[in-house]
Design a protein around this motif. Structure first.
Motif, short mmCIF file in Angstrom:
data_model
loop_
_atom_site.label_atom_id
_atom_site.label_comp_id
_atom_site.label_asym_id
_atom_site.label_seq_id
_atom_site.Cartn_x
_atom_site.Cartn_y
_atom_site.Cartn_z
N PHE A 19 19.41 -36.02 17.63
CA PHE A 19 18.10 -34.92 17.66
C PHE A 19 18.19 -35.46 15.97
N ILE A 20 16.73 -36.03 15.48
CA ILE A 20 16.08 -35.84 14.08
C ILE A 20 15.48 -34.80 13.93
N PHE A 21 14.72 -34.07 12.80
CA PHE A 21 14.10 -33.42 12.63
C PHE A 21 13.43 -33.49 11.42
N ILE A 22 12.36 -33.34 10.83
CA ILE A 22 11.51 -34.09 10.22
C ILE A 22 10.73 -33.06 9.34
N SER A 23 11.06 -32.69 7.82
CA SER A 23 10.13 -31.61 7.25
C SER A 23 9.09 -32.56 5.71
N VAL A 32 5.99 -40.75 5.45
CA VAL A 32 6.38 -40.41 6.36
C VAL A 32 6.20 -41.55 7.98
N TYR A 33 5.43 -41.25 8.21
CA TYR A 33 5.03 -41.91 9.20
C TYR A 33 5.75 -43.14 9.23
N ASP A 34 5.41 -44.01 8.93
CA ASP A 34 6.04 -45.73 8.82
C ASP A 34 7.20 -44.80 8.69
N GLU A 37 7.81 -44.14 12.79
CA GLU A 37 7.35 -45.34 13.37
C GLU A 37 9.17 -46.32 13.48
N ARG A 38 10.11 -46.24 11.88
CA ARG A 38 10.75 -47.48 12.39
C ARG A 38 11.94 -46.40 13.59
N LEU A 39 12.07 -44.78 13.08
CA LEU A 39 12.88 -44.76 13.68
C LEU A 39 12.94 -44.87 15.49
N ASN A 135 11.28 -47.52 -0.72
CA ASN A 135 12.73 -48.65 -0.05
C ASN A 135 12.53 -47.65 1.58
N ILE A 136 11.57 -47.32 2.65
CA ILE A 136 12.16 -46.32 3.36
C ILE A 136 13.36 -47.18 3.95
N GLY A 137 13.23 -48.23 4.39
CA GLY A 137 14.61 -48.28 4.99
C GLY A 137 16.29 -48.17 4.44
N LEU A 138 15.91 -47.35 3.05
CA LEU A 138 17.17 -46.67 2.57
C LEU A 138 17.40 -45.75 3.37
N VAL A 139 16.66 -45.13 3.67
CA VAL A 139 16.10 -43.17 4.15
C VAL A 139 17.23 -43.92 5.53
#
Length: 160
Positions: A19-23, A32-34, A37-39, A135-139
């Motif tokens: 489980f991941i928490f997003i702040s 963040v929504y992008d 969606e990847r998650l 690059n959100i892929g890095l995250v």
């Protein structure tokens, strides 16, 4: 072959059960929504206000429950956080909870904010600098690496 299938099933169960928490601050919700969606496309579970806040339930209680439940927390830090008492409180709660429970944390700088202006000492943490390399892929890659490290011994194999 049977052992390999058993390992893959364990790995899939881990992804579903982690489980991941997003702040984040709402001024950066597009990025963040992008990411969320990847998650979702990877089958990962996460807490984010837009889907997990319940009407009638105290906001801080919901946030603290999400933090307590998480295995990994992701903080998207920006200039907007310097103006948000609730976002700074959330970040403080994440750091406290994660330090006590030794959970994983991913820190992403979204703009040219001086991270120490968000929270003194924050610059001592390694972070992903989305502001320099958007690059959100890095995250996502960083989160997957944390998944691997967190459960490598438990699963008995590494992600390929």
């Amino acid at each position: 072959m049977r052992q390999f299938v058993a390992q893959v099933l364990k790995k899939e169960a881990f992804i579903v059960n982690t489980f991941i928490f997003i702040s984040y601050c709402h001024s950066h919700k597009a990025v963040v929504y992008d990411f969320t969606e990847r998650l979702e496309s990877c089958g990962m579970n996460f807490w984010i206000d837009k889907k997990d806040l319940e009407s009638g339930k105290p906001l801080l209680r919901s946030i603290l429950e999400g933090i307590a439940k998480c295995d990994i927390a992701i903080s998207f830090v920006s200039k907007a956080m310097t103006q948000s008492d609730s976002a700074q409180t959330e970040l403080d709660q994440i750091l406290t909870a994660l330090t006590k429970k030794q959970k994983a944390w991913c820190f992403v700088r979204l703009d040219d904010v001086d991270v120490d202006s968000v929270m003194p000492g924050l610059s001592s943490y390694v972070y992903i600098d989305y502001a320099s390399e958007p690059n959100i892929g890095l995250v996502l890659d960083d989160v997957l690496k944390k998944y691997e490290r967190m459960h490598k011994a438990r699963l008995g194999f590494t992600c390929e």
